[in-house]
Design a protein around this motif. Structure first.
Motif, PDB file in Angstrom:
ATOM      1  N   UNK A   1       0.858  -1.188   0.000  1.00 27.78           N
ATOM      2  CA  UNK A   1       0.000   0.000   0.000  1.00 27.78           C
ATOM      3  C   UNK A   1       0.892   1.236   0.000  1.00 27.78           C
ATOM      4  N   UNK A   2       0.278   2.409  -0.144  1.00 28.56           N
ATOM      5  CA  UNK A   2       1.047   3.655  -0.151  1.00 28.56           C
ATOM      6  C   UNK A   2       0.657   4.511   1.044  1.00 28.56           C
ATOM      7  N   UNK A   3       1.626   5.301   1.469  1.00 26.72           N
ATOM      8  CA  UNK A   3       1.380   6.195   2.596  1.00 26.72           C
ATOM      9  C   UNK A   3       0.492   7.358   2.158  1.00 26.72           C
ATOM     10  N   UNK A   4      -0.432   7.731   2.982  1.00 27.80           N
ATOM     11  CA  UNK A   4      -1.361   8.829   2.666  1.00 27.80           C
ATOM     12  C   UNK A   4      -0.792  10.187   3.027  1.00 27.80           C
ATOM     13  N   UNK A   5       0.310  10.205   3.753  1.00 28.44           N
ATOM     14  CA  UNK A   5       0.899  11.478   4.202  1.00 28.44           C
ATOM     15  C   UNK A   5       2.349  11.245   4.574  1.00 28.44           C
ATOM     16  N   UNK A   6       3.075  12.328   4.783  1.00 28.60           N
ATOM     17  CA  UNK A   6       4.445  12.211   5.287  1.00 28.60           C
ATOM     18  C   UNK A   6       4.386  11.667   6.712  1.00 28.60           C
ATOM     19  N   UNK A   7       5.308  10.733   6.964  1.00 29.99           N
ATOM     20  CA  UNK A   7       5.329  10.112   8.298  1.00 29.99           C
ATOM     21  C   UNK A   7       6.770  10.029   8.788  1.00 29.99           C
ATOM     22  N   UNK A   8       6.967  10.430  10.022  1.00 34.67           N
ATOM     23  CA  UNK A   8       8.308  10.397  10.593  1.00 34.67           C
ATOM     24  C   UNK A   8       8.659   9.042  11.207  1.00 34.67           C
TER      25      UNK A   8
END
Length: 357
Positions: free
Chosen positions: A340-347
């Motif tokens: 799947x793909x990330x929906x937002x920037x994540x740290x």
């Protein structure tokens, strides 16, 4: 057989103590002949037992003349092959091992000064009378006396709890003994598994018998343990043993008729402590976390983002891993989120949640 259908588990009232599976094991320290003929040593054994926290000390109340007769011949000698007393004449052995009757009052008094319960195994009616005069709170029937019906009746009629040892006895012996005591109106009975060899071996102990004794005769069960060490007695707690009896001496190196299979005070203390721990460990039937595991629960694994990622990046095994602590999705969802793909920037270090992928 004379099994009873009353409620279970049973318990006995011995002095101020309740004795049964719902209470910590009642450890009875058996002095037997370990006094080596010295009253001062006998009292020192009492003091040493008290230091261990054991609640009770047990004697044996007989003389050579009340337990046998002064006679020679094979019938009155222990078989040569016996590991500890082979070849000994019974009368001379019992002369050496007996606790003089005029010592009993001093020994009982010393035990009571320490808050312990003193009791004994009587071997005839005169011994019962002596122990009644000393206000004994419980009686023990030695293994080889389990078939002495007159003695059982005399003890039962005191109304005090009766502890039976079963060494060298079969089921019909136990059944007759229990029935005899109950026929006198006394239902305060404990039955101890026992292997009447000295020392006994662990493999001859058959601890799985203890619940059978308890359930067949509706009694408190326990173990009279003649093995070396404390392991067998501690294990017996897991099989419902509420009473543990072990011989005790000051030092085995001092010698004596029972020293070879007796515990030293430090070992008795370990038995008192570890049998209590074993009893506490039984707990209840429970599958699942307990209150003390709260921190361990918090540190269970979950899915975390382990690299900084941008919106649109693909979830891979390089940027999402199952690590400690909890907080993210359960690890079982790893196969679902991969690809799947990330929906937002994540740290890095962010717990993975469904809204992020």
């Amino acid at each position: 057989m004379s099994s009873s259908l009353h409620g279970s588990p049973k318990s006995l009232q011995i002095g101020d103590l309740q004795v049964g599976e719902n209470h910590r094991p009642f450890v009875a320290a058996e002095m037997s002949g370990n006094h080596n003929g010295d009253l001062g040593r006998a009292l020192a054994i009492v003091d040493a037992i008290a230091e261990t926290g054991a609640p009770a000390i047990k004697l044996q109340t007989y003389t050579a003349d009340t337990i046998t007769i002064d006679a020679d011949g094979p019938a009155f000698s222990i078989t040569d092959s016996h590991g500890l007393w082979g070849g000994r004449n019974l009368y001379s052995l019992y002369q050496e091992a007996h606790t003089p009757w005029d010592w009993h009052e001093a020994i009982f008094a010393r035990a009571r000064e320490h808050g312990m319960i003193p009791f004994s195994s009587p071997f005839d009616a005169t011994a019962v009378q002596l122990l009644e005069d000393l206000d004994a709170q419980v009686y023990k029937i030695a293994s080889l006396e389990i078939g002495d019906i007159p003695l059982l009746r005399t003890v039962a009629r005191t109304g005090k709890p009766v502890i039976l040892s079963t060494g060298a006895a079969n089921a019909s012996d136990v059944d007759l003994a229990v029935a005899t005591i109950r026929a006198e109106g006394n239902d305060q009975i404990a039955v101890l598994g026992c292997t009447s060899s000295y020392p006994a071996t662990a493999e001859s102990t058959n601890l799985r018998t203890l619940p059978v004794l308890r359930d067949t005769w509706n009694v408190v069960s326990g173990l009279s343990d003649h093995t070396k060490g404390i392991g067998v007695s501690v294990a017996a707690v897991a099989f419902g043993a509420a009473i543990l009896e072990k011989h005790v001496t000051l030092r085995r190196a001092d010698g004596g008729v029972d020293s070879d299979f007796s515990l030293e005070p430090e070992e008795l203390k370990a038995l008192v402590d570890e049998s209590h721990n074993a009893w506490l460990a039984l707990g209840e039937v429970h599958v699942g976390p307990v209150a003390s595991e709260a921190e361990s629960q918090r540190l269970r694994r979950s899915l975390f983002v382990v690299e900084d990622v941008r919106a649109g990046d693909v979830v891979t095994e390089a940027n999402v891993r199952s690590i400690r602590p909890t907080g993210g999705l359960e690890p079982r969802y790893m196969d679902i989120v991969l690809g799947r793909t990330f929906t937002q920037d994540v740290g890095r270090g962010t717990p993975l949640s469904w809204n992020l992928v």
